[in-house]
Design a protein around this motif. Sequence first.
Motif, PDB file in Angstrom:
ATOM      1  N   GLN A  78       0.854  -1.376   0.232  1.00 56.89           N
ATOM      2  CA  GLN A  78       0.087   0.168  -0.013  1.00 56.89           C
ATOM      3  C   GLN A  78       0.809   1.236   0.325  1.00 56.89           C
ATOM      4  N   SER A  79       1.786   1.092   0.398  1.00 55.49           N
ATOM      5  CA  SER A  79       2.524   2.171   0.641  1.00 55.49           C
ATOM      6  C   SER A  79       4.422   1.366   0.151  1.00 55.49           C
ATOM      7  N   ALA A  80       5.251   3.063   0.176  1.00 54.57           N
ATOM      8  CA  ALA A  80       6.367   2.576   0.547  1.00 54.57           C
ATOM      9  C   ALA A  80       6.927   2.419   1.826  1.00 54.57           C
ATOM     10  N   TRP A  81       6.667   2.025   2.653  1.00 54.30           N
ATOM     11  CA  TRP A  81       6.888   1.294   4.050  1.00 54.30           C
ATOM     12  C   TRP A  81       7.494   0.274   3.748  1.00 54.30           C
ATOM     13  N   GLY A 151       1.427  -6.709  -7.100  1.00 58.47           N
ATOM     14  CA  GLY A 151       2.282  -6.201  -7.750  1.00 58.47           C
ATOM     15  C   GLY A 151       2.193  -4.964  -8.125  1.00 58.47           C
ATOM     16  N   THR A 152       1.875  -3.714  -7.690  1.00 56.36           N
ATOM     17  CA  THR A 152       1.905  -2.567  -7.618  1.00 56.36           C
ATOM     18  C   THR A 152       1.259  -2.393  -5.765  1.00 56.36           C
ATOM     19  N   ARG A 153       1.425  -0.327  -5.757  1.00 56.62           N
ATOM     20  CA  ARG A 153       0.263  -0.823  -4.732  1.00 56.62           C
ATOM     21  C   ARG A 153      -0.886  -0.039  -4.990  1.00 56.62           C
ATOM     22  N   ARG A 154      -1.900  -0.477  -3.829  1.00 57.71           N
ATOM     23  CA  ARG A 154      -3.172  -0.256  -3.745  1.00 57.71           C
ATOM     24  C   ARG A 154      -3.457   0.273  -2.914  1.00 57.71           C
ATOM     25  N   PRO A 155      -4.882   0.849  -2.816  1.00 65.24           N
ATOM     26  CA  PRO A 155      -5.236   1.861  -1.985  1.00 65.24           C
ATOM     27  C   PRO A 155      -6.102   1.621  -0.898  1.00 65.24           C
ATOM     28  N   VAL A 186      -3.081   3.531   5.077  1.00 63.58           N
ATOM     29  CA  VAL A 186      -3.879   4.673   5.902  1.00 63.58           C
ATOM     30  C   VAL A 186      -3.709   6.074   6.220  1.00 63.58           C
ATOM     31  N   TYR A 187      -1.872   6.201   6.224  1.00 67.33           N
ATOM     32  CA  TYR A 187      -1.140   7.071   6.619  1.00 67.33           C
ATOM     33  C   TYR A 187      -0.049   7.240   5.858  1.00 67.33           C
ATOM     34  N   TRP A 188       0.235   6.216   5.038  1.00 69.79           N
ATOM     35  CA  TRP A 188       1.606   6.593   4.269  1.00 69.79           C
ATOM     36  C   TRP A 188       0.963   6.057   2.573  1.00 69.79           C
ATOM     37  N   PRO A 189      -0.203   6.978   2.508  1.00 67.70           N
ATOM     38  CA  PRO A 189      -1.001   6.720   0.897  1.00 67.70           C
ATOM     39  C   PRO A 189      -0.472   7.191  -0.035  1.00 67.70           C
ATOM     40  N   ASN A 243      -9.078   9.982   9.510  1.00 69.07           N
ATOM     41  CA  ASN A 243      -8.274  10.196   8.929  1.00 69.07           C
ATOM     42  C   ASN A 243      -9.290   9.847   7.512  1.00 69.07           C
ATOM     43  N   ILE A 244      -8.449  11.078   6.695  1.00 73.16           N
ATOM     44  CA  ILE A 244      -9.423  11.423   5.482  1.00 73.16           C
ATOM     45  C   ILE A 244      -9.319   9.513   4.457  1.00 73.16           C
ATOM     46  N   ILE A 245      -8.334   9.479   4.609  1.00 75.62           N
ATOM     47  CA  ILE A 245      -7.815   7.990   4.019  1.00 75.62           C
ATOM     48  C   ILE A 245      -9.041   7.169   4.380  1.00 75.62           C
ATOM     49  N   VAL A 246      -9.510   7.206   5.697  1.00 79.12           N
ATOM     50  CA  VAL A 246     -10.087   6.581   5.960  1.00 79.12           C
ATOM     51  C   VAL A 246     -11.344   6.172   5.609  1.00 79.12           C
TER      52      VAL A 246
END
Length: 265
Positions: A78-81, A151-155, A186-189, A243-246
């Motif tokens: 979901q992120s670079a984390w 394969g890639t980041r997903r929201p 959620v925190y690193w979208p 949180n806006i992502i939530v």
Amino acid sequence: MILLRSVLFNLLFYLTTFVLMIAFMPIFLLPWRWGFWILPIWCNVNLFLLRWVGGVKSDIRGLENLPEEGCIIASKHQSAWETFALLAHLKAPSFILKRELRAIPIFGWYIWKLRQIPVDRGKRSAALASMARSAEEAINLQRHIIIFPEGTRRPAGAEPKYKYGIAHLYSSLSCKVVPVAVNSGVYWPRRRFFRFPGTISAQILPPIEPGLDQKAFLARLEHDIETASNALFEEAAAATPDNIIVKEARERQAQTTQAVAQASS
């Protein structure tokens, strides 16, 4: 405050990564196996910056589920984390990543030196065969291979889209696959500048043993990762309901539910 912390974190994240890459360049004079000590340093520096500058804590659970032997780590992305947060806990980690990353100056040199596994996504059959050969070599050396099955980041909260590559690896290598769930989006979208305060959580799940057919394996992997990731998302939603992502994820889930209902009616 979120804007200021996000600006400072992003600047320091890329700056310290560049400085560390320059400082660690003497490893190019050493055998490749002697270079992995730099990864926990990079990992811990990033986690420190994320916590004390970005205001985002990290919580990694289930470390006891990591095998000592070579295996595949299949992580939700979901992120670079998740590209660095587990590195301090893995054995000579080898990422399966897109070939284009090798062209990045300096960074691409480290991909080559530490024998990561680049994949040409434009050549599907040849890419799968090459990926399997490189992964087999890594497993034989008792390395931990990291792959993002979608394969890639997903929201956060998005419908999952798992690809065939992980099932091909599983059947080709006959090794354990360790699912990893996260709520990092959620925190690193993805594709967002802001880092939102809260706690990113990862759950390392019990390994899937070799022996399943590809269809059964892929269904099991998706079920395990998505069930645990949804639980982590709900934890994040309860802890940071504003949180806006939530809120965006809730809207996305509602649209998906509505679309499914319309299709079945």
